[in-house]
Write an enzyme that holds these catalytic residues in place. Structure first.
Site, short mmCIF file in Angstrom:
data_model
loop_
_atom_site.label_atom_id
_atom_site.label_comp_id
_atom_site.label_asym_id
_atom_site.label_seq_id
_atom_site.Cartn_x
_atom_site.Cartn_y
_atom_site.Cartn_z
N HIS A 76 1.07 -7.45 3.65
CA HIS A 76 -0.31 -7.61 3.16
C HIS A 76 -0.28 -8.20 1.75
O HIS A 76 0.75 -8.21 1.06
CB HIS A 76 -1.02 -6.25 3.13
CG HIS A 76 -0.30 -5.26 2.29
ND1 HIS A 76 -0.34 -5.26 0.90
CD2 HIS A 76 0.54 -4.27 2.62
CE1 HIS A 76 0.41 -4.32 0.43
NE2 HIS A 76 0.99 -3.71 1.44
O1 LIG Z 1 4.71 3.97 -4.74
P1 LIG Z 1 3.62 3.69 -3.75
O2 LIG Z 1 2.71 4.83 -3.48
O3 LIG Z 1 2.85 2.44 -4.07
O4 LIG Z 1 4.38 3.43 -2.39
C1 LIG Z 1 3.60 3.01 -1.30
C2 LIG Z 1 4.22 1.78 -0.72
O5 LIG Z 1 4.24 0.79 -1.73
P2 LIG Z 1 5.63 0.14 -2.16
O6 LIG Z 1 6.58 1.26 -2.43
O7 LIG Z 1 6.07 -0.69 -0.98
O8 LIG Z 1 5.27 -0.66 -3.36
C3 LIG Z 1 3.38 1.28 0.42
O9 LIG Z 1 3.97 0.09 0.94
P3 LIG Z 1 3.01 -1.21 1.09
O10 LIG Z 1 3.91 -2.32 1.57
O11 LIG Z 1 1.97 -0.83 2.12
O12 LIG Z 1 2.44 -1.45 -0.26
C4 LIG Z 1 3.32 2.34 1.50
O13 LIG Z 1 2.52 1.85 2.58
C5 LIG Z 1 2.75 3.63 0.93
O14 LIG Z 1 2.79 4.60 1.92
C6 LIG Z 1 3.58 4.09 -0.25
O15 LIG Z 1 4.91 4.25 0.18
P4 LIG Z 1 5.57 5.72 0.13
O16 LIG Z 1 6.90 5.51 0.76
O17 LIG Z 1 4.64 6.59 0.93
O18 LIG Z 1 5.65 6.09 -1.32
#
Ligand SMILES: O=P(O)(O)O[C@H]1[C@H](OP(=O)(O)O)[C@@H](OP(=O)(O)O)[C@H](O)[C@@H](O)[C@H]1OP(=O)(O)O
Length: 446
Positions: A67
């Site tokens: 996304h």
């Molecule tokens: O640290 P956050 O809460 O932002 O982590 C998100 C994930 O973001 P990312 O670590 O990839 O920057 C998010 O991935 P995304 O691709 O959808 O942005 C994920 O969907 C969300 O559940 C958080 O991941 P987590 O592993 O639950 O911390």
């Protein structure tokens, strides 16, 4: 108002880009992995993506796309609010950037934003769609769009659904199409496979020890030094700056930049040495939760892997009749959709695992999310029809991606199938994801 904390004589674009923008990991802009887009968001490098030879033509593409740019998730908004409150109440320093944080910058993030897409994220996908249509005009053509030969699949999450709609808007605007309805299919079993893999949920998602290396690194000497440096910059006691405070400062700089293109005063709290440490902490999380850290991470992507190759093989079989029915599939997911798939296929594997104790040795690691999965990251499988047989090219973020241990940049499809034979014949999602009696704490309830 664009903050600029670099020397006044720096070029305008440089003044707008924080010195630490290259280290934001999965919270980085797509432009940082493709800097030529900063000045021209629709720039395409046709030389980069010419067919493998003049008598080859592209007949199918499958794109797995993250996304676009989004708001912070609820848990990070809370950390950011905490830090802002602490600074307003306790920080004191004559620096102008701190005065700006305390008296000019207002907290505008709210918990209910919770990872939803922002306008920049919609633009990320609109522009990506136009660039891909320019790279592959015979596939993402007006005729194919009108004849429903381009399929769209998405995760159910708001940021993904909004992204796939923006991608379609980009294509329709590019072709001047106004009278065709958008359609997309929500398929979480493909785009959020990790939610459906019980062994992943049990052994990683809900297992506190699965990210032990991340927890250990948060208590490392490297992280402690970053906390102390930030406390010194704010002139507050070391005990007041936690690892959450440090992460919040880093994310505030990253989100202000990614969402508003601002080099905000928050970026003055973190220098490049600090940013390298925080980038590594985030890479440790992705490595152990989505990458090579635990086998089930990559095996949970078997469903998506098989679906991609089923679609490619279908197109190869149809080549024999001369007519490929589905010329393109655009599938929108998450960083945690792309990372396990890239890992399953053997990309970005370091000789030495990333751990809490080898940060200095990992300075040149290949598993580096700042370079691979920014917002709108995309892994594109392009199938070419050639006289000598179908060939497959992979692109990551619009750049050719050589398959591990295959020298040919656009190998014969048969060679690719042979290379991944074990996965294609195995990698059974049900088998890999079923809970082993020994590890299942609630098997009786399943
Ligand atoms: O640290 P956050 O809460 O932002 O982590 C998100 C994930 O973001 P990312 O670590 O990839 O920057 C998010 O991935 P995304 O691709 O959808 O942005 C994920 O969907 C969300 O559940 C958080 O991941 P987590 O592993 O639950 O911390």
């Amino acid at each position: 108002r664009v903050y600029s904390y670099l020397a006044g004589d720096a070029p305008v674009t440089a003044r707008r880009i924080p010195s630490i923008a290259a280290y934001f990991g999965t919270k980085g802009r797509y432009e940082e992995v493709n800097p030529h887009l900063i000045d021209n968001i629709l720039a395409v490098n046709k030389l980069l993506l010419k067919p493998p030879s003049a008598d080859c033509t592209a007949v199918h593409l499958t794109a797995i796309v993250r996304h676009g740019t989004r708001f912070p998730t609820k848990k990070n908004v809370k950390k950011m609010m905490e830090l802002h409150k602490l600074i307003k109440a306790e920080a004191s320093s004559p620096e102008r950037w701190l005065e700006d944080i305390k008296n000019k910058w207002a907290m505008w993030y709210t918990e209910d934003m919770d990872g939803q897409i922002v306008d920049k994220g919609r633009d990320d996908h609109k522009h990506l769609a136009v660039r891909l249509a320019n790279y592959f005009p015979s596939l993402l053509s007006e005729e194919n769009l009108r004849n429903n030969r381009v399929k769209f699949i998405t995760s159910s999450k708001h940021r993904c659904v909004e992204s796939v709609i923006a991608f379609q808007q980009g294509l329709f605007t590019h072709h001047g199409i106004k009278d065709v309805d958008f359609s997309h299919e929500v398929k979480d079993d493909l785009m959020r496979f990790f939610d459906h893999c019980r062994r992943f949920v049990e052994d990683v998602e809900n297992n506190r020890t699965a990210l032990m290396e991340v927890d250990l690194f948060k208590s490392s000497a490297e992280m402690k030094r970053v906390q102390e440096k930030i406390a010194d910059r704010l002139d507050v006691p070391y005990s007041r700056i936690t690892t959450d405070s440090v992460e919040a400062a880093f994310f505030l700089c990253a989100y202000e930049f990614a969402i508003k293109s601002e080099n905000s005063p928050w970026c003055e709290l973190i220098d490049e040495t600090d940013a390298l440490v925080l980038e590594y902490k985030n890479d440790l999380k992705q490595y152990w939760k989505r990458g090579y850290g635990h086998d089930i991470n990559r095996k949970s992507s078997c469903t998506l892997f098989h679906d991609i190759f089923r679609r490619l093989s279908e197109a190869v079989n149809e080549l024999r009749t001369g007519h490929v029915t589905e010329v393109a599939t655009v599938q929108v997911g998450h960083a945690e959709t792309l990372l396990p798939l890239l890992t399953l296929m053997g990309f970005f594997k370091d000789e030495t695992p990333l751990t809490s104790s080898n940060f200095p040795e990992q300075e040149r690691r290949t598993f580096r999310t700042s370079h691979t999965v920014p917002y709108a990251a995309n892994l594109v499988f392009v199938l070419y029809k050639c006289p000598e047989g179908p060939r497959l090219q992979l692109l990551l973020n619009e750049k050719p991606l050589a398959l591990p241990n295959i020298s040919d940049p656009v190998p014969l499809y048969d060679i690719v199938q042979e290379h991944y034979r074990d996965l294609l014949q195995g990698c059974n999602f049900q088998t890999e994801c079923e809970l082993k009696a020994s590890t299942c704490s609630k098997c009786s309830e399943l």
